[in-house]
Design an enzyme around this catalytic site. Structure first.
Site, PDB file in Angstrom:
ATOM      1  N   ASP A 355       0.850  -1.186   0.000  1.00 32.89           N
ATOM      2  CA  ASP A 355       0.000   0.000   0.000  1.00 32.89           C
ATOM      3  C   ASP A 355       0.894   1.248   0.000  1.00 32.89           C
ATOM      4  O   ASP A 355       1.909   1.287   0.704  1.00 32.89           O
ATOM      5  CB  ASP A 355      -0.867  -0.039   1.262  1.00 32.89           C
ATOM      6  CG  ASP A 355      -1.885   1.064   1.295  1.00 32.89           C
ATOM      7  OD1 ASP A 355      -2.787   1.055   0.448  1.00 32.89           O
ATOM      8  OD2 ASP A 355      -1.782   1.955   2.181  1.00 32.89           O
ATOM      9  N   GLU A 384       1.414   0.178  -4.934  1.00 32.04           N
ATOM     10  CA  GLU A 384       0.916   1.454  -5.434  1.00 32.04           C
ATOM     11  C   GLU A 384       2.114   2.390  -5.578  1.00 32.04           C
ATOM     12  O   GLU A 384       2.729   2.753  -4.571  1.00 32.04           O
ATOM     13  CB  GLU A 384      -0.074   2.058  -4.449  1.00 32.04           C
ATOM     14  CG  GLU A 384      -1.382   1.317  -4.343  1.00 32.04           C
ATOM     15  CD  GLU A 384      -2.360   2.024  -3.400  1.00 32.04           C
ATOM     16  OE1 GLU A 384      -3.516   2.248  -3.792  1.00 32.04           O
ATOM     17  OE2 GLU A 384      -1.973   2.363  -2.262  1.00 32.04           O
TER      18      GLU A 384
END
Ligand code: CA
Length: 673
Positions: A355, A384
């Site tokens: 993340d 990400e």
């Protein structure tokens, strides 16, 4: 997780931290300089080691003035049975020892810092915890292994782009009354064989096998903060992007969060069951921030050290959640690396999704992958490639999408293909290539070539990226929909309000056909394949099950769509031409046709690309609402997809020349010899 999701985090007002010198620094870099002088410790005995003869504690806390261990009979609401004073040792580590095995007991640490005893904490390395993760637990891990665990293994994956990734939340997948699953919302849901929906369709693990995905990507499943595990019948829902204990599973997904062994055993049973079905497990990991600031386990063991700060001593906030961790500092870097290694070894996890990965530095990510590959070369890592706010970490060191060439074994999500195919995420009504908006063809092509350098792709026309950021297509995750933002079904409702369900399903199929035929690794959000929706909620992080749970009766209603997905996945898995591993191969074998009309893309995968049995594959996408005519080479072609239908093994033949491609559809043809 994206910027507009910051509501889900601790959301505390950013305080000037008490641990830093009163904020007397010229710059954030000066704070780094202070912490870089700290001695670190990377021994594998942090923070508790139990044998038949003794229980040893070792807490890294370089600035503590004193430290204690409390031993409890239960995980909550009991007085300590023993209190041990810890002794300062080398490398910032405090130690204490108890002369017998304390199996079944719980413990916390407390340190004295600047004259005050801080709140108790289970530490940062609790591998087993009691209810709500307040106290660490002392258990015998051998007793948590399911039968056959020693021989358990995930699927072999030669390259990440051989994977087909299915992103799911435990509750989404099984909570609905129609799921036919007994252990709803639990790890055990994924161990139930022969589950059927109320209308008789396969659900649970049987559904995953039927669909053909290779990996499930489970949303955060470490112990997170937001759900009160003592109140499970109240049915709280949360995505789980609020980390509490990084090295223990979340209690609310277990059948008994009070017993620390249960969540561990049940998570392993889930992994084993998926592995037995030939499916790998990817874990979503959120090392970029913690749910709390001064009260986090990091802060209560080594105040300040694990986080980045602004020059005034306040927490910097690239996560949008009140803080950001400092992967460039040795003890934090080692923590991340050791933590993923632990999940890979103890739980046999097959991949990790980071993340807000760009909060971490590229060097940490490179070390993460290289250490994981030593455990199992099939493990893959993606993340990400962005942050949710600015960071003191210099841009060139961030694990950004634009810097992925500095991390050859890491993949990043392609927001290029996502936004170009279905419309931009920030504007609900915005359309994309697959819903008839012109001008996005070049950005879709960036997705098709896996963001690699290609002689026919003009990156200056790219919407999100202006350069070929990937060294190879194995560095890109292609998708149009995930847990964040409007899922595909809802996006189509908002962006095509005038159209009926059948028309929106045509756009849906086209969008996913682009994803699954593109170079890179395909990724879908659970339930898309049966056209589930989230009632238009784009940020459903704590929405009730009535929004998030997949209604499995939709599988009957949308059987034709489900079958389309199955064949699409089968096509991809049967044909290596869609899974090239080098930029050079893509540049050589993927050739775009000259097409001047908007919303039309045509290309070929030529000359038995990547060892494919098919000599040439012609792929044409028409995102407009009108039929178009394209010219393809003469001779006989096998029809693989046409007018919203697809069959991996083909559905008849047609001759080349001028051919029609129906509105909002993909035409895929193959020349077998
Ligand atoms: Ca929890």
């Amino acid at each position: 997780m994206k910027l507009d999701l910051v509501k889900l985090c601790a959301g505390t007002a950013v305080a000037t931290a008490s641990f830093i010198n009163g904020g007397n620094f010229a710059s954030a870099a000066d704070i780094d300089t202070v912490y870089s002088t700290f001695e670190t410790y990377n021994g594998n005995d942090l923070e508790m080691t139990v044998t038949h003869r003794s229980t040893k504690f070792a807490l890294w806390s370089p600035e503590a003035e004193a430290a204690k261990v409390y031993i409890y009979p239960t995980g909550l609401n009991s007085a300590p049975e023993y209190t041990l004073d810890m002794k300062r040792g080398d490398q910032g580590v405090w130690r204490a020892e108890f002369d017998k095995a304390l199996y079944g007991k719980f413990y916390t640490f407390s340190i004295k810092y600047k004259g005050n005893w801080l709140k108790e904490t289970p530490g940062v390395w609790a591998k087993a915890v009691g209810v709500n993760g307040e106290r660490a637990a002392i258990i015998n891990f051998a007793e948590t292994d399911p039968d056959g665990w020693a021989d358990d293994k995930g699927p072999h994956v030669a390259n990440i782009n051989d994977a087909v990734i299915y992103e799911m939340h435990h509750r989404d997948f099984s909570m609905h009354p129609s799921s036919g699953i007994v252990n709803k919302g639990k790890f055990l849901a994924l161990t139930e064989k022969d589950a059927r929906s109320s209308l008789g369709d396969k659900t649970g693990i049987d559904h995953l096998k039927e669909l053909g995905v290779t990996h499930v990507h489970i949303l955060p499943s470490y112990d997170y903060n937001s759900i009160d595990e003592t109140q499970l019948p109240s049915n709280g829902y949360n995505w789980g992007y609020d980390p509490l204990n990084y090295n223990a599973p979340e209690g609310s997904y277990s059948t008994n969060p009070v017993d620390p062994e249960v969540r561990i055993r049940e998570m392993k049973e889930m992994v084993k069951s998926l592995h037995d079905a030939g499916i790998g497990v990817v874990m979503d990991v959120v090392y970029n921030h913690t749910a709390q600031n001064d009260d986090s386990n990091f802060s209560l063991t080594a105040p300040g050290y694990y986080y980045r700060h602004r020059a005034d001593g306040s927490y910097s906030d690239a996560s949008g959640c009140g803080n950001e961790t400092a992967s460039e500092r040795q003890q934090m870097r080692d923590f991340i690396i050791n933590s993923v290694k632990y999940w890979a070894k103890e739980y046999h996890i097959d991949g990790f999704r980071f993340d807000l990965m760009a909060i971490h530095d590229t060097e940490t990510m490179n070390q993460v992958v290289s250490e994981l590959k030593k455990i199992n070369p099939d493990i893959f890592v993606y993340g990400e490639g962005w942050t949710a706010g600015d960071s003191p970490l210099p841009v060139e060191r961030r694990a950004l999408k634009d810097n992925v060439s500095a991390m050859p074994q890491v993949a990043v999500f392609s927001d290029d293909i996502r936004d170009a195919v279905k419309g931009h995420y920030t504007d609900e009504k915005d359309r994309g290539f697959a819903t008839g908006k012109p001008g996005l063809e070049e950005t879709v092509k960036i997705g098709i070539v896996g963001a690699t350098a290609h002689p026919q792709v003009d990156y200056s026309k790219g919407n999100n990226s202006k350069k070929p950021y990937a060294l190879a297509p194995t560095q890109v995750i292609n998708y149009v929909s995930c847990h964040d933002d409007l899922m595909l079904t809802d996006k189509l409702v908002k962006s095509l309000p005038e159209e009926n369900v059948a028309d929106r399903q045509r756009a849906h199929k086209l969008a996913q056909t682009i994803v699954f035929t593109s170079q890179g690794t395909p990724f879908l959000f659970a339930g898309e394949e049966i056209f589930r929706d989230k009632k238009g909620v784009h940020n459903s992080y704590k929405s009730p099950d009535s929004i998030n749970a997949i209604d499995w009766t939709l599988k009957k209603e949308n059987a034709e769509l489900f079958n389309y997905y199955k064949e699409l996945i089968k096509l991809r898995k049967s044909h290596p031409a869609f899974r090239m591993t080098t930029a050079a191969d893509v540049a050589k074998h993927l050739v775009f046709d000259k097409v001047s009309e908007p919303n039309l893309i045509s290309y070929s995968l030529k000359d038995n690309a990547n060892g494919d049995t098919w000599k040439e594959i012609k792929v044409i996408f028409n995102g407009s609402n009108e039929a178009k005519t394209v010219k393809i080479p003469g001779g006989e072609w096998l029809v693989v997809a046409r007018d919203g239908k697809i069959a991996a093994d083909g559905m008849g033949k047609m001759n080349g020349g001028k051919v029609m491609i129906e509105p909002r559809s993909a035409l895929i043809l193959a020349k077998e010899k």
